[in-house]
Write a protein that holds these residues in place. Structure first.
Motif, PDB file in Angstrom:
ATOM      1  N   MET A   1      30.338  60.807  31.891  1.00  0.00           N
ATOM      2  CA  MET A   1      30.088  60.442  33.360  1.00  0.00           C
ATOM      3  C   MET A   1      29.745  58.762  33.323  1.00  0.00           C
ATOM      4  O   MET A   1      28.609  58.460  32.716  1.00  0.00           O
ATOM      5  CB  MET A   1      29.218  61.259  34.017  1.00  0.00           C
ATOM      6  N   ILE A   2      30.538  58.081  34.122  1.00  0.00           N
ATOM      7  CA  ILE A   2      29.961  56.705  34.302  1.00  0.00           C
ATOM      8  C   ILE A   2      29.876  56.397  35.726  1.00  0.00           C
ATOM      9  O   ILE A   2      30.486  56.730  36.583  1.00  0.00           O
ATOM     10  CB  ILE A   2      31.185  55.833  33.862  1.00  0.00           C
ATOM     11  N   LEU A   3      28.713  55.831  36.035  1.00  0.00           N
ATOM     12  CA  LEU A   3      28.464  55.408  37.271  1.00  0.00           C
ATOM     13  C   LEU A   3      28.824  53.912  37.655  1.00  0.00           C
ATOM     14  O   LEU A   3      28.338  53.110  36.779  1.00  0.00           O
ATOM     15  CB  LEU A   3      26.973  55.633  37.790  1.00  0.00           C
ATOM     16  N   TRP A   4      29.688  53.625  38.573  1.00  0.00           N
ATOM     17  CA  TRP A   4      29.926  52.272  38.851  1.00  0.00           C
ATOM     18  C   TRP A   4      29.325  52.169  40.331  1.00  0.00           C
ATOM     19  O   TRP A   4      29.358  52.755  41.262  1.00  0.00           O
ATOM     20  CB  TRP A   4      31.554  52.222  38.982  1.00  0.00           C
ATOM     21  N   ASN A   5      29.187  50.540  40.539  1.00  0.00           N
ATOM     22  CA  ASN A   5      28.719  50.059  41.743  1.00  0.00           C
ATOM     23  C   ASN A   5      29.945  49.204  42.285  1.00  0.00           C
ATOM     24  O   ASN A   5      30.416  48.584  41.488  1.00  0.00           O
ATOM     25  CB  ASN A   5      27.442  49.039  41.514  1.00  0.00           C
ATOM     26  N   PHE A   6      30.266  49.429  43.473  1.00  0.00           N
ATOM     27  CA  PHE A   6      31.065  48.411  44.408  1.00  0.00           C
ATOM     28  C   PHE A   6      30.663  47.822  45.104  1.00  0.00           C
ATOM     29  O   PHE A   6      29.929  48.437  46.140  1.00  0.00           O
ATOM     30  CB  PHE A   6      32.407  49.467  44.676  1.00  0.00           C
ATOM     31  N   PHE A   7      30.502  46.460  45.422  1.00  0.00           N
ATOM     32  CA  PHE A   7      29.795  45.712  46.133  1.00  0.00           C
ATOM     33  C   PHE A   7      30.796  45.426  47.218  1.00  0.00           C
ATOM     34  O   PHE A   7      31.844  44.861  46.965  1.00  0.00           O
ATOM     35  CB  PHE A   7      29.122  44.568  45.517  1.00  0.00           C
ATOM     36  N   CYS A   8      30.602  45.438  48.590  1.00  0.00           N
ATOM     37  CA  CYS A   8      31.140  44.916  49.725  1.00  0.00           C
ATOM     38  C   CYS A   8      30.784  43.806  50.113  1.00  0.00           C
ATOM     39  O   CYS A   8      29.585  43.704  50.254  1.00  0.00           O
ATOM     40  CB  CYS A   8      31.190  45.921  50.800  1.00  0.00           C
ATOM     41  N   ILE A   9      31.540  42.426  49.865  1.00  0.00           N
ATOM     42  CA  ILE A   9      30.974  41.065  50.179  1.00  0.00           C
ATOM     43  C   ILE A   9      31.663  40.843  51.447  1.00  0.00           C
ATOM     44  O   ILE A   9      33.017  40.869  51.658  1.00  0.00           O
ATOM     45  CB  ILE A   9      31.349  40.200  48.908  1.00  0.00           C
ATOM     46  N   THR A  10      30.964  40.049  52.230  1.00  0.00           N
ATOM     47  CA  THR A  10      31.254  39.433  53.362  1.00  0.00           C
ATOM     48  C   THR A  10      30.850  37.857  53.460  1.00  0.00           C
ATOM     49  O   THR A  10      29.606  38.113  53.516  1.00  0.00           O
ATOM     50  CB  THR A  10      30.945  40.121  54.618  1.00  0.00           C
ATOM     51  N   LEU A  48      44.665  54.589  34.124  1.00  0.00           N
ATOM     52  CA  LEU A  48      44.643  53.703  35.399  1.00  0.00           C
ATOM     53  C   LEU A  48      43.717  52.498  35.202  1.00  0.00           C
ATOM     54  O   LEU A  48      42.467  52.966  34.868  1.00  0.00           O
ATOM     55  CB  LEU A  48      44.429  54.709  36.588  1.00  0.00           C
ATOM     56  N   ALA A  49      44.309  51.438  35.356  1.00  0.00           N
ATOM     57  CA  ALA A  49      43.269  50.273  35.139  1.00  0.00           C
ATOM     58  C   ALA A  49      42.114  50.196  35.900  1.00  0.00           C
ATOM     59  O   ALA A  49      42.276  50.769  37.163  1.00  0.00           O
ATOM     60  CB  ALA A  49      44.030  48.889  35.358  1.00  0.00           C
ATOM     61  N   LYS A  50      41.031  49.624  35.645  1.00  0.00           N
ATOM     62  CA  LYS A  50      39.901  49.688  36.233  1.00  0.00           C
ATOM     63  C   LYS A  50      40.020  48.834  37.672  1.00  0.00           C
ATOM     64  O   LYS A  50      39.456  49.314  38.576  1.00  0.00           O
ATOM     65  CB  LYS A  50      38.565  49.047  35.383  1.00  0.00           C
ATOM     66  N   TYR A  51      40.739  47.655  37.565  1.00  0.00           N
ATOM     67  CA  TYR A  51      40.813  47.131  38.904  1.00  0.00           C
ATOM     68  C   TYR A  51      41.317  47.828  40.034  1.00  0.00           C
ATOM     69  O   TYR A  51      41.153  47.720  41.268  1.00  0.00           O
ATOM     70  CB  TYR A  51      41.561  45.752  38.660  1.00  0.00           C
ATOM     71  N   ARG A  52      42.150  48.793  39.554  1.00  0.00           N
ATOM     72  CA  ARG A  52      43.166  49.535  40.608  1.00  0.00           C
ATOM     73  C   ARG A  52      42.071  50.731  41.110  1.00  0.00           C
ATOM     74  O   ARG A  52      42.210  51.046  42.165  1.00  0.00           O
ATOM     75  CB  ARG A  52      44.304  50.167  39.816  1.00  0.00           C
ATOM     76  N   VAL A  53      41.336  51.176  40.417  1.00  0.00           N
ATOM     77  CA  VAL A  53      40.110  52.237  40.825  1.00  0.00           C
ATOM     78  C   VAL A  53      39.290  51.230  41.811  1.00  0.00           C
ATOM     79  O   VAL A  53      38.896  51.876  43.050  1.00  0.00           O
ATOM     80  CB  VAL A  53      39.352  52.729  39.789  1.00  0.00           C
ATOM     81  N   VAL A  54      38.862  50.269  41.477  1.00  0.00           N
ATOM     82  CA  VAL A  54      38.014  49.284  42.436  1.00  0.00           C
ATOM     83  C   VAL A  54      38.789  48.919  43.607  1.00  0.00           C
ATOM     84  O   VAL A  54      38.369  49.185  44.796  1.00  0.00           O
ATOM     85  CB  VAL A  54      37.527  47.958  41.805  1.00  0.00           C
ATOM     86  N   ARG A  55      40.097  48.700  43.743  1.00  0.00           N
ATOM     87  CA  ARG A  55      40.770  48.231  44.661  1.00  0.00           C
ATOM     88  C   ARG A  55      40.854  49.781  45.441  1.00  0.00           C
ATOM     89  O   ARG A  55      40.718  49.816  46.639  1.00  0.00           O
ATOM     90  CB  ARG A  55      42.341  47.930  44.302  1.00  0.00           C
TER      91      ARG A  55
END
Length: 193
Positions: A1-10, A48-55
């Motif tokens: 299990m890996i936890l990732w953070n996704f930051f919403c930037i404005t 599946l590439a990590k950038y596609r998961v982030v997207r």
């Protein structure tokens, strides 16, 4: 299990952080789930590439935040039942349900077997083919007209063991405003289950 953070930037500022758990498996599609505790789970194919998961997470950011807000609102409005309330509620239910059931059974011209008081997670009442009735004690925490609706609903099963139009006609004959009561039970119910 890996936890990732996704930051919403404005405009260069981080406004929200979406932390998600990424689970990879031999699946072919990517999916997203918001658990009852608000955690976000992303299930993705192994390669599946990590950038596609982030997207994918970014594309669903509004939906994720909306689901988490709904869950937070639900937790704030939900009534947490204490041990004392449970004890008192069961005692009250043991008195009220036999009284209300006898009253409505006489009016509706039906008989019934034994009455059991339970603490069900997803049901307010039930009627067995033998005529035994089960009621959720938590109904005593709601307005009396809601409790009466459930009693009438279960007693109507003594004539029709289904939810056909005949069944609802029986309920309506005894309780013309049953639809409003049924709706109110749906609205209030989530606070006590």
């Amino acid at each position: 299990m890996i936890l990732w953070n996704f930051f919403c930037i404005t405009e260069g500022k981080t406004i929200d952080t979406i932390t998600y758990e990424l689970i990879r498996s031999d699946r072919k599609t990517i999916s997203l789930q918001v658990k009852p505790d608000g955690r976000v789970i992303v299930r993705a194919p192994q390669r599946l590439a990590k950038y596609r998961v982030v997207r994918f997470v970014k594309d669903h950011e509004d939906w994720i935040l909306k689901q988490q807000k709904k869950l937070e609102d639900y937790r704030e409005t939900r009534h947490v039942i204490t041990d004392e309330e449970r004890r008192d509620g069961v005692q009250k239910a043991l008195k009220i349900f036999p009284e209300r059931t006898a009253y409505f059974a006489a009016r509706m011209g039906v008989n019934y077997g034994r009455i059991t008081i339970r603490e069900q997670k997803t049901r307010w009442g039930s009627c067995s083919s033998a005529g035994n009735l089960n009621f959720n004690w938590r109904l005593v925490l709601m307005p009396p007209e809601i409790l009466d609706y459930v009693v009438v609903h279960e007693l109507a099963h003594r004539k029709e063991m289904n939810h056909s139009s005949k069944f609802w006609a029986i309920v309506e004959q005894e309780m013309p405003d049953y639809q409003e009561r049924k709706q109110r039970l749906k609205e209030l119910g989530g606070q006590f289950i």
